[in-house]
Design a protein around this motif. Sequence first.
Motif, short mmCIF file in Angstrom:
data_model
loop_
_atom_site.label_atom_id
_atom_site.label_comp_id
_atom_site.label_asym_id
_atom_site.label_seq_id
_atom_site.Cartn_x
_atom_site.Cartn_y
_atom_site.Cartn_z
N TYR A 25 39.55 38.43 58.18
CA TYR A 25 40.67 37.49 58.16
C TYR A 25 40.26 36.17 58.80
N LYS A 26 41.07 35.15 58.51
CA LYS A 26 40.90 33.84 59.15
C LYS A 26 41.90 33.72 60.29
N GLU A 27 41.57 32.94 61.28
CA GLU A 27 42.45 32.77 62.43
C GLU A 27 43.81 32.24 62.01
N SER A 28 43.83 31.43 60.96
CA SER A 28 45.09 30.87 60.48
C SER A 28 46.00 31.93 59.86
N ASP A 29 45.42 33.10 59.52
CA ASP A 29 46.21 34.19 58.92
C ASP A 29 46.94 35.02 59.96
N VAL A 30 46.55 34.88 61.23
CA VAL A 30 47.11 35.73 62.28
C VAL A 30 48.56 35.34 62.58
N PHE A 31 49.44 36.34 62.62
CA PHE A 31 50.85 36.11 62.94
C PHE A 31 51.01 36.14 64.46
N LYS A 32 51.41 35.00 65.04
CA LYS A 32 51.49 34.89 66.49
C LYS A 32 52.92 34.75 67.00
N ASP A 33 53.89 34.77 66.09
CA ASP A 33 55.27 34.64 66.51
C ASP A 33 55.78 35.99 66.98
N LYS A 34 57.05 36.04 67.38
CA LYS A 34 57.58 37.27 67.97
C LYS A 34 58.13 38.25 66.94
N THR A 35 58.93 37.74 66.00
CA THR A 35 59.56 38.62 65.03
C THR A 35 59.49 38.00 63.64
N LEU A 36 59.79 38.81 62.62
CA LEU A 36 59.79 38.32 61.25
C LEU A 36 60.98 37.39 60.97
N PHE A 37 61.91 37.29 61.92
CA PHE A 37 62.99 36.33 61.77
C PHE A 37 62.45 34.90 61.80
N ASN A 38 61.30 34.73 62.44
CA ASN A 38 60.78 33.40 62.69
C ASN A 38 59.73 32.94 61.68
N ILE A 39 59.60 33.63 60.57
CA ILE A 39 58.57 33.28 59.60
C ILE A 39 59.21 33.05 58.24
N LYS A 40 58.67 32.08 57.50
CA LYS A 40 59.18 31.75 56.18
C LYS A 40 58.97 32.90 55.21
N ASN A 41 59.94 33.11 54.32
CA ASN A 41 59.83 34.20 53.34
C ASN A 41 58.60 34.04 52.45
N SER A 42 57.92 35.16 52.21
CA SER A 42 56.78 35.19 51.30
C SER A 42 56.91 36.45 50.46
N ILE A 43 57.45 36.31 49.25
CA ILE A 43 57.70 37.45 48.38
C ILE A 43 56.84 37.31 47.13
N LEU A 44 55.79 38.11 47.04
CA LEU A 44 54.87 38.06 45.92
C LEU A 44 55.11 39.19 44.93
N THR A 45 55.56 40.32 45.44
CA THR A 45 55.85 41.49 44.60
C THR A 45 57.08 42.19 45.17
N ASP A 46 57.57 43.20 44.46
CA ASP A 46 58.66 44.02 44.98
C ASP A 46 58.09 45.05 45.95
N TYR A 47 57.50 44.57 47.03
CA TYR A 47 56.76 45.44 47.95
C TYR A 47 57.62 46.53 48.58
N TRP A 48 58.93 46.27 48.71
CA TRP A 48 59.82 47.25 49.33
C TRP A 48 59.95 48.52 48.50
N ASN A 49 59.64 48.43 47.20
CA ASN A 49 59.71 49.61 46.33
C ASN A 49 58.53 50.55 46.54
N VAL A 50 57.48 50.04 47.15
CA VAL A 50 56.30 50.88 47.42
C VAL A 50 56.00 50.88 48.91
N SER A 51 57.05 50.71 49.71
CA SER A 51 56.90 50.54 51.15
C SER A 51 56.63 51.84 51.89
#
Length: 387
Positions: free
Chosen positions: A342-368
Amino acid sequence: MKKCLVLLQFFLSFTVFSQTNERTLILLDIDSNLPIEDAVILVLKTKQVLMSNNEGKLVFELKGGSNLKITHSSYLPLTIKWASLNQSENIIYLKSKSNTLDDIVVTKQHPQEIIKELVNNSIKKLNVPARLKAYSREFFKLNGNYAYFNDGLINFQLYKDQKKVKSILLVEQNRSFGLVDDEISSDLLGYNLNVTMEKYYIFTVLRPLLDEKIRKKYNFIIKVYTFNQEYNEITAIPLEGTTELLDDFKIVYDVKRKLIIEINAEVSSITLAGLKEDNSKGFKNIIRSVFKTNYRVDAENYYLISSKEEINYEINTGNETKNIEVLNNLVTTNFNIQNYTYKESDVFKDKTLFNIKNSILTDYWNVSGLTPTTKELEIINKIIKSF
């Protein structure tokens, strides 16, 4: 002509193999016909991990086919052949390992010392470094109403730093929906993902039981685990009349390997009734607190398979008293001892997913790996539509 037939047969076989199949399983107790929650289903071909919800249900997709192995600490393991899953809903019955006798374990070693030994040995045996691919889902309620929802596919890269377990987070996809009250700080919105996995890997929740002074505040009992003779169960219940915020504990462990398999911690209604309410500004009056983790032993591998945390409290913000409830589920869908690139820019450093912009590429919840219940799906759809 013969060559054409061979090619046709190849393409037909390739099409069948590459076809994505959706399957629904409903796991039931063979004696009571009740749904079985938290059963772990391993897809033998892909090593994907799935988990049944409190309706005993799971829905998943798979290219081609694969046999499935179903395990649960309370039931006999079962391997299902893919060819037998030919219905829109496939009902699978599991047989309980139940032992009718409630055998008390007599030991010269105090239960607290056994817990210390279990924690130390389990920390040593947990696979680190390793990587876990996990699905996280969280609901947020404000004054009794569902106000926010988020979920995501997360990669945890676990490593040791000066004998401490650390994690690097990489978020593959995520979604976050709802209206958040501006007066609630971001610190109150959900569990901190940057420390969540780390505390699961050092068993932070059990620290109160390791305090020597705690012996006088708890009643410890060790029993042979009712559902599995290879396991023991330690219960630690606060003594009657306690006025402290102490959890009721249940620890299930593998006797031979000395590994923790399951931890349950919950503040009982009896304990809550004995607490004094504090209405000072910023103080949290606990209404409900639930914690559960499950760990998997697979050959030489030992790792976290799921967690569930719920917290409900009232807090005086200065202007009013608000009721806040957060419900979090996490399930490990894939485990690997290899490190991520991974690249350092890929690392998630915030506290919760509330604080990150939505990124929906697939219906990932269906295979979660964690299928929402009918009620949960209704809540999710309602929140998304109102966003």
